[in-house]
Design a protein around this motif. Structure first.
Motif, mmCIF file in Angstrom:
data_model
loop_
_atom_site.group_PDB
_atom_site.id
_atom_site.type_symbol
_atom_site.label_atom_id
_atom_site.label_comp_id
_atom_site.label_asym_id
_atom_site.label_seq_id
_atom_site.Cartn_x
_atom_site.Cartn_y
_atom_site.Cartn_z
ATOM 1 N N TRP A 28 -57.304 6.474 -42.218
ATOM 2 C CA TRP A 28 -57.910 5.298 -42.737
ATOM 3 C C TRP A 28 -58.954 4.901 -41.944
ATOM 4 C CZ3 TRP A 28 -58.157 4.157 -47.438
ATOM 5 C CH2 TRP A 28 -57.234 4.735 -48.505
ATOM 6 N N VAL A 70 -62.298 6.232 -43.133
ATOM 7 C CA VAL A 70 -62.406 5.702 -44.465
ATOM 8 C C VAL A 70 -62.810 4.499 -44.531
ATOM 9 C CG1 VAL A 70 -61.355 5.353 -46.891
ATOM 10 C CG2 VAL A 70 -60.677 7.464 -45.536
ATOM 11 N N GLN A 71 -62.337 3.239 -43.822
ATOM 12 C CA GLN A 71 -62.675 2.111 -43.942
ATOM 13 C C GLN A 71 -64.098 1.917 -43.313
ATOM 14 O OE1 GLN A 71 -61.289 0.792 -46.129
ATOM 15 N NE2 GLN A 71 -59.784 -0.558 -45.489
ATOM 16 N N ASN A 120 -66.409 2.649 -46.133
ATOM 17 C CA ASN A 120 -66.262 1.532 -47.143
ATOM 18 C C ASN A 120 -66.821 0.508 -46.732
ATOM 19 O OD1 ASN A 120 -65.038 0.263 -49.450
ATOM 20 N ND2 ASN A 120 -62.963 -0.187 -48.490
ATOM 21 N N VAL A 146 -69.995 0.441 -49.064
ATOM 22 C CA VAL A 146 -69.465 0.066 -50.325
ATOM 23 C C VAL A 146 -69.616 -1.303 -50.514
ATOM 24 C CG1 VAL A 146 -67.569 0.081 -51.963
ATOM 25 C CG2 VAL A 146 -67.965 1.966 -50.296
ATOM 26 N N ARG A 165 -65.030 -2.478 -52.928
ATOM 27 C CA ARG A 165 -64.373 -1.678 -51.999
ATOM 28 C C ARG A 165 -62.471 -1.478 -52.485
ATOM 29 N NH1 ARG A 165 -66.970 -5.692 -47.412
ATOM 30 N NH2 ARG A 165 -69.002 -4.355 -47.576
ATOM 31 N N PHE A 191 -62.825 1.809 -54.330
ATOM 32 C CA PHE A 191 -62.994 2.868 -53.290
ATOM 33 C C PHE A 191 -61.711 3.260 -52.672
ATOM 34 C CE2 PHE A 191 -64.102 4.449 -49.008
ATOM 35 C CZ PHE A 191 -64.929 5.373 -49.276
ATOM 36 N N VAL A 192 -60.997 2.107 -52.079
ATOM 37 C CA VAL A 192 -59.802 2.496 -51.449
ATOM 38 C C VAL A 192 -58.839 3.234 -52.268
ATOM 39 C CG1 VAL A 192 -57.853 1.229 -50.195
ATOM 40 C CG2 VAL A 192 -60.221 0.831 -49.480
#
Length: 171
Positions: free
Chosen positions: A134, A137-138, A141, A145, A150, A153-154
């Protein structure tokens, strides 16, 4: 479909995000049961899928949407990249540890089990696995994004993560 989602998001953002999260948490559990565990439809645990959908829509969706707004308003540094790193640090240092605990405890309660036992069994490994996925990923994001997308997306990325969580929870 995208236009309809955008209209719903503009009209009722929190509700739309909660419903979307509920659906995608259920998809994550369906994925776990059918693709990971290979249960087949006759052995599918629809109650488990319902618990995941309930948690996603009632707990995680509203909490994460509110959290992303909070980070956007209150975690702002002079440098855009420092802001992104600070938001990721807050997300992974505060939100992730808290909501992994909330998830495992909630599932234990909904299943009629012991939250303490579930946390002792699964919390540390789940959090460590979270930290392998994560933060990256964040970063994407928070960098690319827009705020209003957001959580979506998550949630899309979370289909795999929710499969993992559902699998861990059922073990």
């Amino acid at each position: 479909m995208v236009r309809e989602y955008q209209a719903r998001l503009a009209a009722r953002p929190l509700f739309t995000q909660a419903v979307t999260t509920s659906i995608l948490f259920a998809v994550g559990d369906l994925t776990a049961q059918q693709l990971v565990e290979k249960r087949g439809i006759e052995k599918h645990d629809f109650t488990r899928t319902g618990r995941m959908a309930l948690y996603g829509g009632v707990v995680f969706g509203p909490a994460a949407a509110t959290w992303f707004k909070f980070l956007s308003r209150h975690v702002n540094l002079r440098s855009p990249n420092a802001t992104i790193l600070a938001r990721v640090a807050c997300d992974q240092g505060i939100f992730a540890p808290t909501f992994i605990g909330v998830f495992l405890s909630s599932m234990a309660v909904l299943e009629g089990g012991s939250p303490k036992e579930k946390l002792e069994k699964s919390y540390t490994d789940t959090l460590l696995t979270n930290w392998m996925i994560w933060p990256f990923v964040q970063m994407v994001n928070f960098k690319l994004v827009p705020l209003h997308h957001r959580l979506l997306f998550v949630n899309v990325i979370s289909i795999g993560w929710n499969s993992y969580l559902s699998f861990v929870n059922s073990s």
